[in-house]
Design a protein around this motif. Structure first.
Motif, short mmCIF file in Angstrom:
data_model
loop_
_atom_site.label_atom_id
_atom_site.label_comp_id
_atom_site.label_asym_id
_atom_site.label_seq_id
_atom_site.Cartn_x
_atom_site.Cartn_y
_atom_site.Cartn_z
N ARG A 211 31.75 3.97 -36.73
CA ARG A 211 32.04 3.27 -37.98
C ARG A 211 31.05 3.67 -39.07
O ARG A 211 29.93 4.08 -38.78
N SER A 212 31.46 3.46 -40.33
CA SER A 212 30.55 3.70 -41.45
C SER A 212 31.09 3.07 -42.72
O SER A 212 32.29 3.15 -42.99
N THR A 213 30.23 2.44 -43.48
CA THR A 213 30.59 2.00 -44.83
C THR A 213 29.94 2.94 -45.85
O THR A 213 30.60 3.65 -46.58
N ARG A 214 28.59 2.93 -45.88
CA ARG A 214 27.85 3.66 -46.91
C ARG A 214 28.01 5.17 -46.82
O ARG A 214 28.23 5.84 -47.84
N THR A 215 27.90 5.71 -45.62
CA THR A 215 27.91 7.17 -45.50
C THR A 215 29.29 7.71 -45.85
O THR A 215 29.42 8.70 -46.58
N ARG A 216 30.31 7.03 -45.38
CA ARG A 216 31.66 7.48 -45.69
C ARG A 216 31.96 7.36 -47.18
O ARG A 216 32.44 8.31 -47.80
N ALA B 58 29.30 15.25 -40.32
CA ALA B 58 29.65 14.70 -39.01
C ALA B 58 28.75 13.55 -38.59
O ALA B 58 27.52 13.65 -38.63
N ARG B 59 29.38 12.45 -38.16
CA ARG B 59 28.67 11.30 -37.56
C ARG B 59 28.99 11.30 -36.08
O ARG B 59 30.16 11.19 -35.69
N VAL B 60 27.94 11.44 -35.27
CA VAL B 60 28.14 11.67 -33.84
C VAL B 60 27.26 10.74 -33.01
O VAL B 60 26.43 10.01 -33.55
N PHE C 61 18.76 11.39 -35.81
CA PHE C 61 18.37 11.56 -37.22
C PHE C 61 19.42 11.04 -38.20
O PHE C 61 20.62 10.98 -37.87
N HIS C 62 18.95 10.74 -39.43
CA HIS C 62 19.85 10.31 -40.50
C HIS C 62 19.34 10.85 -41.85
O HIS C 62 18.85 10.10 -42.69
N PRO C 63 19.46 12.18 -42.05
CA PRO C 63 18.82 12.80 -43.22
C PRO C 63 19.34 12.29 -44.56
O PRO C 63 18.54 12.16 -45.51
#
Ligand code: CP
Ligand code: NVA
Length: 330
Positions: free
Chosen positions: A61-66, A112-114, A139-141
């Motif tokens: 899932r993602s709110t901000r990154t997406r 990609a979110r993995v 990581f979350h650069p």
């Protein structure tokens, strides 16, 4: 399009201090230009117009990154293509290698979110286009670029040198789970000469391989580790935390909530620990009340919504640097 080996953004560790600070300053410039004139600078406007789509391959899932990435692609005149875990064959019916080769032949970039970090390095290994890590277990650069934009805005420094943001000697205190968000943040701190202190319960601290990577990221910073939150907070300029239960750790939730009892960030914790008077609070979100009290999260010291918005400007700077400029961060 060039099919030479593209440059990827998998961790802040991939960047020199100069490149990292430049991404932050570019993000600041695009934000300022947009707020002043309702438009991003001409040098990046339309940069993805007529280019293949940007694939967002998200297994979580993602709110901000997406939203920030889709919005940034649209601001550059490009087409974002969201591919959730039930949409593509990735990891279920097709190998990472085959998926990477096929998707990169039809897109400008894979974001990609993995789960395991090896999934994003595996994609990168076989991709003909840049791969941007949108969160892995390590990581979350994109978050770290936004976090440093936020710190730069909160602690503006005049006349800093190339490759610096003038933050040398500041102190970031992380109270909570030593996780993916902390690892890239700490690497960014070491690249910028910012000191880091981490308070985590025993068994939830920084793994050895990550400590080595953080410490090798710069020589001017100190890393202090403790299991007493008040000790970490001493002389801190910025208090930071994240969820105690990251995505994928749901089965451990009960055990984790017990282990982290007493780690909730409160005004009393900051005061008793001796944080600097003008301390600020940051959190990547999504937030749960157990890790930070409402009085801090919604209080005057909180930068959390500015930090969340900064994800948009960070995404824009990352796409500019890695896709438009092919990894030549200037
Ligand atoms: N901070 C962050 O990455 O949020 P999302 O999980 O909502 O993208
Ligand atoms: N540590 C969290 C960050 C979410 C943005 C997770 O991995 O779930």
């Amino acid at each position: 399009r060039s099919y030479s080996t593209p440059r990827h953004l998998l961790s802040i560790a991939d960047l020199t201090p100069k490149e990292f600070s430049k991404l932050v300053l570019n993000a600041a410039e695009y934000k300022k230009a947009f707020k002043a004139g309702g438009s991003i600078p001409d040098k990046i406007k339309g940069g993805l117009l007529g280019q293949p789509a940007v694939a967002l391959m998200f297994s979580k899932r993602s709110t901000r990154t997406r939203v920030s990435t889709e919005s940034a692609v649209a601001m550059l005149g490009g087409q974002p293509m969201f591919l959730g875990k039930d949409d593509i064959q990735l990891g279920v019916n097709e190998s990472l290698r085959d998926t990477s080769q096929v998707i990169s032949s039809m897109t400008s970039c894979m974001v990609a979110r993995v789960g395991p970090h090896s999934d994003v390095t595996g994609l990168a290994e076989h991709s003909t286009v840049p791969v941007i890590n949108a969160l892995s277990e390590d990581f979350h650069p994109l978050q770290t670029i936004a976090d440093f934009l936020t710190i730069h805005e909160a602690f503006p420094a005049a006349n800093f040198k190339d490759g610096s943001l003038g933050l040398e000697g500041k102190k970031v205190a992380w109270i909570g789970d030593a996780n993916n968000v902390l690892f890239d943040l700490a690497i960014g701190c070491f690249k910028m000469g910012v000191n880091v202190s981490v308070a985590a319960p025993k068994g939830y601290g920084i793994p050895d391989r990550m400590r080595d990577l953080i410490k090798s990221s710069g020589s001017a910073s100190e890393l202090f580790e403790t299991d007493v939150p008040e000790e970490a907070v001493k002389n801190a300029d910025i208090l930071v935390t994240d969820t105690w239960v990251s995505m994928g750790q749901e089965a451990e939730a009960k055990k984790r909530l017990e282990a982290f009892a007493g780690y909730q960030i409160t005004n009393a914790m900051a005061k008793n620990g001796g944080a600097n008077a003008d301390w600020k609070f940051m959190h990547c979100l999504p937030r749960h009340p157990e890790e930070v009290h409402d009085e801090v999260f919604y209080g005057p010291k909180s930068l959390v919504f500015q930090e969340a918005e900064n994800r948009l400007w960070a995404a824009l700077a990352a796409l500019d640097g890695f896709v438009l400029n092919k990894g030549n961060i200037v």
